[in-house]
Design a protein around this motif. Structure first.
Motif, PDB file in Angstrom:
ATOM      1  N   TYR A 156     -16.298 -70.203 -25.747  1.00 34.13           N
ATOM      2  CA  TYR A 156     -15.181 -70.104 -26.684  1.00 34.13           C
ATOM      3  C   TYR A 156     -15.309 -68.912 -27.643  1.00 34.13           C
ATOM      4  CZ  TYR A 156     -18.438 -72.977 -29.512  1.00 34.13           C
ATOM      5  OH  TYR A 156     -19.536 -73.476 -30.171  1.00 34.13           O
ATOM      6  N   TRP A 157     -16.466 -68.269 -27.691  1.00 31.88           N
ATOM      7  CA  TRP A 157     -16.585 -67.074 -28.529  1.00 31.88           C
ATOM      8  C   TRP A 157     -15.638 -65.972 -28.054  1.00 31.88           C
ATOM      9  CZ3 TRP A 157     -22.293 -65.589 -30.061  1.00 31.88           C
ATOM     10  CH2 TRP A 157     -22.815 -66.575 -30.904  1.00 31.88           C
ATOM     11  N   GLY A 171     -25.683 -50.513 -36.770  1.00 34.60           N
ATOM     12  CA  GLY A 171     -25.685 -51.943 -36.492  1.00 34.60           C
ATOM     13  C   GLY A 171     -24.339 -52.423 -35.990  1.00 34.60           C
ATOM     14  N   ASN A 172     -24.207 -53.730 -35.897  1.00 32.55           N
ATOM     15  CA  ASN A 172     -22.937 -54.311 -35.448  1.00 32.55           C
ATOM     16  C   ASN A 172     -22.663 -55.590 -36.216  1.00 32.55           C
ATOM     17  OD1 ASN A 172     -24.954 -55.801 -34.235  1.00 32.55           O
ATOM     18  ND2 ASN A 172     -23.922 -55.982 -32.272  1.00 32.55           N
ATOM     19  N   LEU A 173     -21.451 -56.099 -36.069  1.00 35.05           N
ATOM     20  CA  LEU A 173     -21.055 -57.297 -36.794  1.00 35.05           C
ATOM     21  C   LEU A 173     -21.120 -58.555 -35.952  1.00 35.05           C
ATOM     22  CD1 LEU A 173     -17.999 -56.057 -38.925  1.00 35.05           C
ATOM     23  CD2 LEU A 173     -20.412 -56.230 -39.569  1.00 35.05           C
ATOM     24  N   ILE A 174     -21.314 -58.412 -34.640  1.00 31.57           N
ATOM     25  CA  ILE A 174     -21.387 -59.595 -33.794  1.00 31.57           C
ATOM     26  C   ILE A 174     -22.816 -59.835 -33.343  1.00 31.57           C
ATOM     27  CG2 ILE A 174     -19.027 -59.191 -32.984  1.00 31.57           C
ATOM     28  CD1 ILE A 174     -20.251 -58.508 -30.230  1.00 31.57           C
ATOM     29  N   ALA A 175     -23.117 -61.078 -33.004  1.00 29.09           N
ATOM     30  CA  ALA A 175     -24.412 -61.407 -32.435  1.00 29.09           C
ATOM     31  C   ALA A 175     -24.490 -60.846 -31.020  1.00 29.09           C
ATOM     32  CB  ALA A 175     -24.600 -62.920 -32.414  1.00 29.09           C
ATOM     33  N   GLY A 176     -25.647 -60.330 -30.669  1.00 24.77           N
ATOM     34  CA  GLY A 176     -25.810 -59.763 -29.333  1.00 24.77           C
ATOM     35  C   GLY A 176     -25.640 -58.262 -29.331  1.00 24.77           C
ATOM     36  N   GLY A 182     -16.519 -52.258 -26.813  1.00 25.33           N
ATOM     37  CA  GLY A 182     -15.133 -51.925 -26.509  1.00 25.33           C
ATOM     38  C   GLY A 182     -14.380 -53.013 -25.779  1.00 25.33           C
ATOM     39  N   ARG A 183     -15.072 -53.865 -25.046  1.00 32.66           N
ATOM     40  CA  ARG A 183     -14.403 -54.930 -24.297  1.00 32.66           C
ATOM     41  C   ARG A 183     -14.321 -56.226 -25.094  1.00 32.66           C
ATOM     42  NH1 ARG A 183     -16.205 -54.396 -17.928  1.00 32.66           N
ATOM     43  NH2 ARG A 183     -15.396 -52.275 -17.628  1.00 32.66           N
ATOM     44  N   ARG A 184     -15.397 -56.601 -25.713  1.00 37.07           N
ATOM     45  CA  ARG A 184     -15.413 -57.892 -26.399  1.00 37.07           C
ATOM     46  C   ARG A 184     -14.949 -57.804 -27.848  1.00 37.07           C
ATOM     47  NH1 ARG A 184     -21.183 -60.495 -25.543  1.00 37.07           N
ATOM     48  NH2 ARG A 184     -21.827 -58.551 -26.525  1.00 37.07           N
ATOM     49  N   ARG A 185     -15.106 -56.623 -28.447  1.00 36.67           N
ATOM     50  CA  ARG A 185     -14.777 -56.412 -29.854  1.00 36.67           C
ATOM     51  C   ARG A 185     -15.346 -57.545 -30.714  1.00 36.67           C
ATOM     52  NH1 ARG A 185     -11.589 -52.232 -31.697  1.00 36.67           N
ATOM     53  NH2 ARG A 185     -10.907 -50.829 -30.029  1.00 36.67           N
ATOM     54  N   PHE A 203     -18.808 -44.988 -40.552  1.00 37.90           N
ATOM     55  CA  PHE A 203     -18.382 -44.605 -39.205  1.00 37.90           C
ATOM     56  C   PHE A 203     -18.273 -45.862 -38.353  1.00 37.90           C
ATOM     57  CE2 PHE A 203     -20.648 -40.962 -40.916  1.00 37.90           C
ATOM     58  CZ  PHE A 203     -19.824 -39.892 -40.595  1.00 37.90           C
ATOM     59  N   ARG A 204     -17.216 -45.904 -37.536  1.00 39.09           N
ATOM     60  CA  ARG A 204     -17.021 -47.020 -36.609  1.00 39.09           C
ATOM     61  C   ARG A 204     -16.991 -46.434 -35.204  1.00 39.09           C
ATOM     62  NH1 ARG A 204     -12.089 -49.413 -37.108  1.00 39.09           N
ATOM     63  NH2 ARG A 204     -12.871 -51.474 -36.547  1.00 39.09           N
ATOM     64  N   VAL A 205     -17.993 -46.783 -34.397  1.00 38.41           N
ATOM     65  CA  VAL A 205     -18.149 -46.216 -33.055  1.00 38.41           C
ATOM     66  C   VAL A 205     -17.795 -47.281 -32.025  1.00 38.41           C
ATOM     67  CG1 VAL A 205     -19.824 -45.338 -31.382  1.00 38.41           C
ATOM     68  CG2 VAL A 205     -19.878 -44.531 -33.752  1.00 38.41           C
ATOM     69  N   LEU A 206     -16.865 -46.952 -31.128  1.00 43.06           N
ATOM     70  CA  LEU A 206     -16.436 -47.886 -30.091  1.00 43.06           C
ATOM     71  C   LEU A 206     -17.163 -47.564 -28.795  1.00 43.06           C
ATOM     72  CD1 LEU A 206     -14.254 -50.181 -29.585  1.00 43.06           C
ATOM     73  CD2 LEU A 206     -12.993 -48.391 -28.360  1.00 43.06           C
ATOM     74  N   ASN A 207     -17.989 -48.491 -28.351  1.00 50.03           N
ATOM     75  CA  ASN A 207     -18.721 -48.317 -27.098  1.00 50.03           C
ATOM     76  C   ASN A 207     -17.798 -48.651 -25.933  1.00 50.03           C
ATOM     77  OD1 ASN A 207     -20.486 -48.237 -24.965  1.00 50.03           O
ATOM     78  ND2 ASN A 207     -21.747 -49.955 -25.638  1.00 50.03           N
ATOM     79  N   THR A 208     -17.329 -47.623 -25.241  1.00 48.63           N
ATOM     80  CA  THR A 208     -16.444 -47.830 -24.093  1.00 48.63           C
ATOM     81  C   THR A 208     -17.224 -47.979 -22.798  1.00 48.63           C
ATOM     82  OG1 THR A 208     -16.176 -45.458 -23.652  1.00 48.63           O
ATOM     83  CG2 THR A 208     -14.649 -46.466 -25.221  1.00 48.63           C
TER      84      THR A 208
END
Length: 324
Positions: free
Chosen positions: A6-7, A48-53, A160-163, A187-192
């Motif tokens: 459900y995440w 870093g990132n804001l989501i776990a994983g 980029g896929r899960r955001r 800076f906000r970097v989108l991993n595509t």
């Protein structure tokens, strides 16, 4: 550990998870009020990132360190060294350090960059040690939520896929902090990844992961990834989002037999016994932990983060301003 479906699948989190998420959020806010960030004598860049994983932090960290060195800086890397043994013991990490003691990502960063790498649960102490060693900028691999160390620049890496998945805080969703926290990052970097269809949004810098060669882990000359096109291979990934690696191989025309492990998995020889003699391709992060029991059919697939030149100009301009 695989996250709950459900995440990311759009379904509603269960009630107990939503209640716990509210408690998690309250605890996070209280911790921030009580913390007093410590400043160190040189600029600090946190990736870093804001989501776990996983979201692609380590490839970006390597790219940042390499670019800074090319521009005349002496960067050092501070990391917690998640999942390592003797986690309470600070240590210097080199390419030859046992990943069980240094952590898989710090060993990989040291091997790829040759930079000073320090692992310590206390990142303030790690940063100070790096500065004592002669580093003029500290790069933190992960640590966006480690507020005790005052940072001068923050770089958020977004999958980029899960955001942000369903946008809920842990455990109802993948968020370590609310999505609004993103606005505070420099800076906000989108991993595509390797997906050309993914496009960065407003205020995002696109990061593409490139693969050019495959390294035989038992020794020998590198091979182009295209050498495996049309073949079936066992693909091993113990990273935050294993499908990203599997998709990279599929994009190269390789038939993937996927083997996903938990992030920071501690491998044994039995983990790589799949009952057939197909080639085994794995991420660099997994390879550093498998060197003791690899054979001639085992290969590492390095990736390099590619970003627009304008990103580097903006980052370097900010750092030069801080150093004045």
């Amino acid at each position: 550990m695989k996250p709950p479906a459900y995440w990311f699948d759009g379904s509603r989190p269960p009630l107990h998870a939503r209640l716990l998420a509210r408690l998690y959020g309250a605890a996070t806010r209280l911790r921030l009020k009580l913390l007093r960030p410590r400043k160190v004598a040189r600029p600090v860049v946190v990736i870093g990132n804001l989501i776990a994983g996983g979201s692609g932090k380590t490839p970006l960290t390597i790219a940042v360190v390499e670019r800074l060195r090319a521009e005349g800086w002496t960067p050092g890397v501070a990391s917690r060294g998640y999942g390592r043994e003797q986690a309470g013991t600070p240590r210097w990490v080199e390419a030859t350090t046992d990943p069980r003691l240094g952590g898989d990502e710090p060993v990989l960063i040291a091997a790829r960059t040759g930079a000073f790498v320090r692992v310590d649960k206390d990142r303030v102490r790690a940063a100070r040690k790096l500065i004592e060693a002669g580093c003029d900028v500290v790069v933190c691999d992960d640590g966006l939520q480690h507020y005790r160390l005052r940072r001068d620049l923050e770089i958020e890496v977004i999958d980029g896929r899960r955001r942000y998945g369903n946008g809920w805080l842990i455990p109802a969703g993948p968020m370590r902090e609310p999505a609004a926290r993103s606005a505070g990052c420099d800076f906000r970097v989108l991993n595509t990844g390797v997906d050309d269809a993914l496009e960065a949004g407003f205020g995002e810098w696109p990061m593409r992961l490139q693969t050019g060669r495959v390294l035989p882990l038992a020794g020998g000359r590198p091979l182009p990834l295209s050498a495996f096109a049309g073949q079936r291979v066992h693909a091993v990934a113990g990273i935050g989002h294993p499908e990203r690696f599997f998709d990279t191989l599929r994009e190269a025309g390789i038939a993937v037999v996927p083997h996903a492990f938990d992030d920071h998995h501690r491998y044994s020889a039995e983990d790589l016994q799949f009952g057939s003699d197909l080639p085994v391709l794995m991420t660099e992060k997994d390879a550093v932990k498998c060197m003791r029991f690899v054979g001639e059919r085992h290969f590492s697939v390095p990736v390099s983060a590619q970003l627009p030149e304008a990103f580097w100009i903006a980052l370097l301009d900010r750092l030069r301003a801080l150093a004045r």
